[in-house]
Design a protein around this motif. Structure first.
Motif, PDB file in Angstrom:
ATOM      1  N   PRO A  23     -56.430 -49.955  -1.271  1.00  0.00           N
ATOM      2  CA  PRO A  23     -55.164 -49.243  -1.499  1.00  0.00           C
ATOM      3  C   PRO A  23     -55.286 -47.781  -1.103  1.00  0.00           C
ATOM      4  N   PRO A  24     -54.207 -47.178  -0.716  1.00  0.00           N
ATOM      5  CA  PRO A  24     -54.253 -45.768  -0.342  1.00  0.00           C
ATOM      6  C   PRO A  24     -54.546 -44.910  -1.563  1.00  0.00           C
ATOM      7  N   PRO A  25     -55.089 -43.720  -1.351  1.00  0.00           N
ATOM      8  CA  PRO A  25     -55.307 -42.831  -2.482  1.00  0.00           C
ATOM      9  C   PRO A  25     -53.986 -42.539  -3.184  1.00  0.00           C
ATOM     10  N   ILE A  33     -51.670 -42.927   7.952  1.00  0.00           N
ATOM     11  CA  ILE A  33     -53.035 -43.290   8.299  1.00  0.00           C
ATOM     12  C   ILE A  33     -53.657 -42.173   9.129  1.00  0.00           C
ATOM     13  N   PHE A  34     -54.975 -42.151   9.150  1.00  0.00           N
ATOM     14  CA  PHE A  34     -55.755 -41.163   9.881  1.00  0.00           C
ATOM     15  C   PHE A  34     -56.529 -41.885  10.974  1.00  0.00           C
ATOM     16  N   THR A  35     -56.506 -41.368  12.188  1.00  0.00           N
ATOM     17  CA  THR A  35     -57.283 -41.942  13.288  1.00  0.00           C
ATOM     18  C   THR A  35     -58.240 -40.884  13.801  1.00  0.00           C
ATOM     19  N   ARG A  36     -59.426 -41.344  14.229  1.00  0.00           N
ATOM     20  CA  ARG A  36     -60.411 -40.417  14.779  1.00  0.00           C
ATOM     21  C   ARG A  36     -61.023 -41.014  16.042  1.00  0.00           C
ATOM     22  N   GLY A  73     -59.425 -34.728  18.610  1.00  0.00           N
ATOM     23  CA  GLY A  73     -59.722 -36.158  18.633  1.00  0.00           C
ATOM     24  C   GLY A  73     -59.309 -36.890  17.375  1.00  0.00           C
ATOM     25  N   MET A  74     -58.430 -36.287  16.594  1.00  0.00           N
ATOM     26  CA  MET A  74     -57.973 -36.890  15.342  1.00  0.00           C
ATOM     27  C   MET A  74     -56.458 -36.754  15.240  1.00  0.00           C
ATOM     28  N   ALA A  75     -55.840 -37.690  14.502  1.00  0.00           N
ATOM     29  CA  ALA A  75     -54.395 -37.616  14.303  1.00  0.00           C
ATOM     30  C   ALA A  75     -54.004 -38.269  12.986  1.00  0.00           C
ATOM     31  N   ASN A  76     -52.913 -37.804  12.420  1.00  0.00           N
ATOM     32  CA  ASN A  76     -52.272 -38.442  11.273  1.00  0.00           C
ATOM     33  C   ASN A  76     -51.008 -39.114  11.785  1.00  0.00           C
ATOM     34  N   ILE A  77     -50.832 -40.367  11.391  1.00  0.00           N
ATOM     35  CA  ILE A  77     -49.668 -41.143  11.809  1.00  0.00           C
ATOM     36  C   ILE A  77     -48.933 -41.572  10.547  1.00  0.00           C
ATOM     37  N   THR A  78     -47.670 -41.194  10.439  1.00  0.00           N
ATOM     38  CA  THR A  78     -46.874 -41.560   9.271  1.00  0.00           C
ATOM     39  C   THR A  78     -45.856 -42.610   9.689  1.00  0.00           C
ATOM     40  N   SER A  93     -60.414 -50.568  13.729  1.00  0.00           N
ATOM     41  CA  SER A  93     -60.570 -49.873  15.004  1.00  0.00           C
ATOM     42  C   SER A  93     -59.766 -50.572  16.100  1.00  0.00           C
ATOM     43  N   TYR A  94     -59.370 -49.775  17.091  1.00  0.00           N
ATOM     44  CA  TYR A  94     -58.584 -50.256  18.228  1.00  0.00           C
ATOM     45  C   TYR A  94     -59.004 -49.478  19.468  1.00  0.00           C
ATOM     46  N   TYR A  95     -58.716 -50.047  20.642  1.00  0.00           N
ATOM     47  CA  TYR A  95     -58.878 -49.307  21.896  1.00  0.00           C
ATOM     48  C   TYR A  95     -57.546 -48.654  22.237  1.00  0.00           C
ATOM     49  N   VAL A  96     -57.556 -47.334  22.335  1.00  0.00           N
ATOM     50  CA  VAL A  96     -56.367 -46.566  22.708  1.00  0.00           C
ATOM     51  C   VAL A  96     -56.788 -45.597  23.803  1.00  0.00           C
ATOM     52  N   ASP A  97     -56.128 -45.647  24.944  1.00  0.00           N
ATOM     53  CA  ASP A  97     -56.455 -44.770  26.076  1.00  0.00           C
ATOM     54  C   ASP A  97     -57.946 -44.809  26.402  1.00  0.00           C
ATOM     55  N   ASP A  98     -58.475 -46.024  26.514  1.00  0.00           N
ATOM     56  CA  ASP A  98     -59.874 -46.250  26.897  1.00  0.00           C
ATOM     57  C   ASP A  98     -60.899 -45.697  25.910  1.00  0.00           C
ATOM     58  N   ARG A  99     -60.527 -45.521  24.668  1.00  0.00           N
ATOM     59  CA  ARG A  99     -61.469 -45.065  23.635  1.00  0.00           C
ATOM     60  C   ARG A  99     -61.325 -45.955  22.414  1.00  0.00           C
ATOM     61  N   MET A 100     -62.441 -46.228  21.745  1.00  0.00           N
ATOM     62  CA  MET A 100     -62.408 -46.945  20.477  1.00  0.00           C
ATOM     63  C   MET A 100     -62.032 -45.923  19.405  1.00  0.00           C
ATOM     64  N   VAL A 101     -60.866 -46.090  18.792  1.00  0.00           N
ATOM     65  CA  VAL A 101     -60.438 -45.183  17.725  1.00  0.00           C
ATOM     66  C   VAL A 101     -60.556 -45.913  16.394  1.00  0.00           C
ATOM     67  N   TYR A 102     -60.858 -45.151  15.372  1.00  0.00           N
ATOM     68  CA  TYR A 102     -61.080 -45.706  14.040  1.00  0.00           C
ATOM     69  C   TYR A 102     -59.957 -45.244  13.125  1.00  0.00           C
ATOM     70  N   CYS A 103     -59.498 -46.160  12.279  1.00  0.00           N
ATOM     71  CA  CYS A 103     -58.336 -45.898  11.430  1.00  0.00           C
ATOM     72  C   CYS A 103     -58.687 -46.099   9.967  1.00  0.00           C
ATOM     73  N   GLU A 104     -58.071 -45.290   9.128  1.00  0.00           N
ATOM     74  CA  GLU A 104     -58.224 -45.412   7.686  1.00  0.00           C
ATOM     75  C   GLU A 104     -57.036 -44.727   7.030  1.00  0.00           C
ATOM     76  N   TRP A 105     -56.918 -44.898   5.717  1.00  0.00           N
ATOM     77  CA  TRP A 105     -55.858 -44.185   4.998  1.00  0.00           C
ATOM     78  C   TRP A 105     -56.119 -42.701   5.076  1.00  0.00           C
ATOM     79  N   SER A 106     -55.065 -41.912   5.226  1.00  0.00           N
ATOM     80  CA  SER A 106     -55.202 -40.450   5.189  1.00  0.00           C
ATOM     81  C   SER A 106     -55.577 -40.024   3.780  1.00  0.00           C
TER      82      SER A 106
END
Length: 109
Positions: A23-25, A33-36, A73-78, A93-106
């Motif tokens: 669960p989110p904090p 969510i936060f991506t890096r 190299g990081m973003a918050n997505i609401t 994790s997902y591939y976005v623009d040829d990079r493996m990005v990691y996702c978690e709750w902000s």
């Protein structure tokens, strides 16, 4: 001769839940969510286009260096709906623009 006693059995904790099950904090909106590890060339439009497959997005905020304005190299997505954020976190994790990005709750800062 030394005598060795058998160690008592200690049950192991269950494996950690996946991002979607966690669960989110409570102090943070449950829609963000936060991506890096984003590609430095990725912009808000590309990130919104990719994560839009999970649902409607309210905003994308790329974190940028203060002095240069370059992506860190990081973003918050609401997302509009919490259910869509949960869908996006079904995988961590997902591939976005040829990079493996990691996702978690902000996390609240």
């Amino acid at each position: 001769t030394p005598s060795f006693a058998a160690a008592p059995f200690v049950p192991q904790a269950a494996p950690a839940p996946t991002s979607a099950e966690t669960p989110p904090p409570p102090s943070l909106t449950a829609r963000q969510i936060f991506t890096r590890n984003l590609n430095p060339a990725s912009d808000e439009i590309a990130i919104q286009a990719f994560f839009g497959q999970f649902g409607a997005i309210e905003s994308v905020q790329i974190l940028r260096a203060r002095g240069t304005g370059l992506s860190r190299g990081m973003a918050n997505i609401t997302f509009i709906a919490q259910a869509d954020a949960i869908k996006a976190l079904a995988k961590s994790s997902y591939y976005v623009d040829d990079r493996m990005v990691y996702c978690e709750w902000s996390k609240a800062r």
